[in-house]
Every structure is written in structure tokens, then in C-alpha cells.
Design an enzyme around this catalytic site. Structure first.
Site, PDB file in Angstrom:
ATOM      1  CB  ILE A 169      -5.057   5.507  12.773  1.00  0.00           C
ATOM      2  CG1 ILE A 169      -4.278   6.445  11.845  1.00  0.00           C
ATOM      3  CG2 ILE A 169      -6.534   5.889  12.780  1.00  0.00           C
ATOM      4  CD1 ILE A 169      -4.630   6.274  10.378  1.00  0.00           C
ATOM      5  CB  CYS A 170      -6.776   4.894  18.301  1.00  0.00           C
ATOM      6  SG  CYS A 170      -7.835   3.994  19.457  1.00  0.00           S
TER       7      CYS A 170
END
Length: 236
Positions: free
Chosen positions: A94-95
Site C-alpha cells: 500500500i502506498c
């Protein structure tokens, strides 16, 4: 992934244990917490897909991993359920800024979970890990919503969301809506009218009137939906 319990100072472990216990007792809306008695540094969760998005009705399994330098360094987040989203990589990473440059030790895990859930509502194509999803979000929202909805139906509905260390009992964790596993209703969602409604919040009612007054058009549209779905699956 190896546990970091032995690497964290006792005072940090106490704070983490308290926060995880509080989250389990009073979780954020739409998020279920699965604490581990064996490894407090890895937190499994299940996030309900927000209404009004291509992820609605899905259950998305996710985990947060606390490193040996936590809370000076942010945790790492991973989706265990496959999802078509600009800010989620192909391996589930996840960014989001709160897990990078915007991290502050005092923010806590509740803030992280709420931010990740908000990411399902407001994707950020400027920091895309999935470049194709980011491009479609900017250039062709209807196609983006179609692809995101399709993967939601395949991987996040009917008890297929998530693996690896998360309780698999169908009665455990947030449950999808009752019609989520109904193939006749699920196949109708990714149609052109539904995608337009997901993308624009309007203009989705015209098709319903047309199909109710023209049976032959409905049959043709159903055939087109199946063909579109096969093409999308081949692209995936």
C-alpha cells in the site's frame, strides 16, 4: 515475515498491546480487527468496501506489520485480498503518505486504518503503484470502475477475500451483503449503466427504463456484458 516482538522495547510493546486491545474492543466503523496472541507486531484486519465505490459489498483483508523501529518508523501495510486500485501494488503493498513522509509516532494504528479505508474512497493517482489503474482513473473512469468492480466480485465477495493467517470462518469478521454471492445479481453490476453510476453518481437510470420496455435490447445488452467481462478477465 519474522516477528519483531523481541526487537521492540518493553514500553513500546505495552503501548502497542494497549492500542491493539482498544481497537479490537472498539474498532473503526467498517473495519474488523484480528489481534494475534502470538505476534502483536502483525495486525490482521478486514475492511468493508465503502458504499458508492467500485469496492462496495466486498470484504478486503489487510495486514499491518510493525518493524523493529516502530513507532519511529511507520508500519507497512499490505492488502491480502486482490484489488484493482492505483495505490495498491501487485503484491498488495500500500502506498499512502501516512505510511511514508506524513508519518508521526503519535498518529497511532487507528489513524492508519482509517486513512487506508479512505483511500478506497479517494484514490491518489499521483502516487500510483498500479500504473494502469492510475492511468484509467484519470483518463477513463468508467473502465477503471469496471475493472475495480470486477476484481471486487471475484476476490472480495462470497467469502473469497483474503488468506494467510486471517480467520476463515464464514461467520467471523464483517460479512458481505446477502446478495453478494448471487451470480445473477453480481453479473449485472459491471454493466455500462452501473459503471457510469459509480463514476458520476448520475445518468445510470436511463438503461433501466429502456430494458423494461424493450426485451430484445435487454438480451443484446446481456450478451455484450458477458463479452466485455471475458475481455476484461483476459486482460487481468
Amino acid at each position: 515475515m519474522n516477528s519483531n516482538v523481541e526487537n521492540l522495547p518493553p514500553q513500546v510493546l505495552r503501548l502497542v498491546y494497549k492500542e491493539v486491545s482498544d481497537l479490537a474492543a472498539d474498532p473503526p466503523e467498517g473495519i474488523k480487527i484480528y489481534p494475534s496472541d502470538e505476534d502483536i507486531t502483525e495486525l490482521h484486519t478486514a475492511i468493508e468496501g465503502p458504499e458508492g465505490t467500485p469496492f462496495a459489498g466486498g470484504i478486503f483483508r489487510m495486514r499491518l506489520v510493525l518493524g523493529k523501529d516502530f513507532p519511529a518508523v511507520p508500519p507497512k501495510g499490505y492488502f491480502l485480498t486482490k484489488i484493482f486500485h492505483p495505490n495498491v501494488g501487485h503484491k498488495g503493498e500500500i502506498c499512502v503518505n501516512v505510511l511514508k513522509r506524513d508519518w508521526k509516532a503519535e498518529l497511532g494504528l487507528r489513524h492508519v486504518l482509517l486513512t487506508i479505508k479512505c483511500l478506497l474512497i479517494h484514490p491518489n493517482p499521483e502516487s500510483a503503484l498500479n500504473e494502469e489503474a492510475g492511468r484509467l482513473l484519470l483518463e477513463d473512469y468508467a473502465e477503471y470502475a469496471y475493472r475495480a468492480r470486477l476484481l471486487t466480485e471475484i476476490h472480495a465477495m462470497g467469502g473469497h477475500g483474503g488468506t494467510s493467517g486471517v480467520p476463515q470462518d464464514p461467520s467471523d469478521g464483517p460479512q458481505p451483503k446477502k446478495h453478494a454471492g448471487d451470480p445473477t445479481k453480481r453479473l449485472a453490476v459491471p454493466g455500462a449503466a452501473s459503471v457510469a453510476a459509480l463514476g458520476n453518481g448520475a445518468n445510470g437510470a436511463c438503461t433501466a427504463t429502456t430494458t423494461s420496455s424493450n426485451a430484445s435490447s435487454s438480451t443484446s445488452a446481456a450478451g455484450k456484458k458477458k463479452a466485455d467481462k471475458k475481455r476484461a478477465l483476459r486482460r487481468l
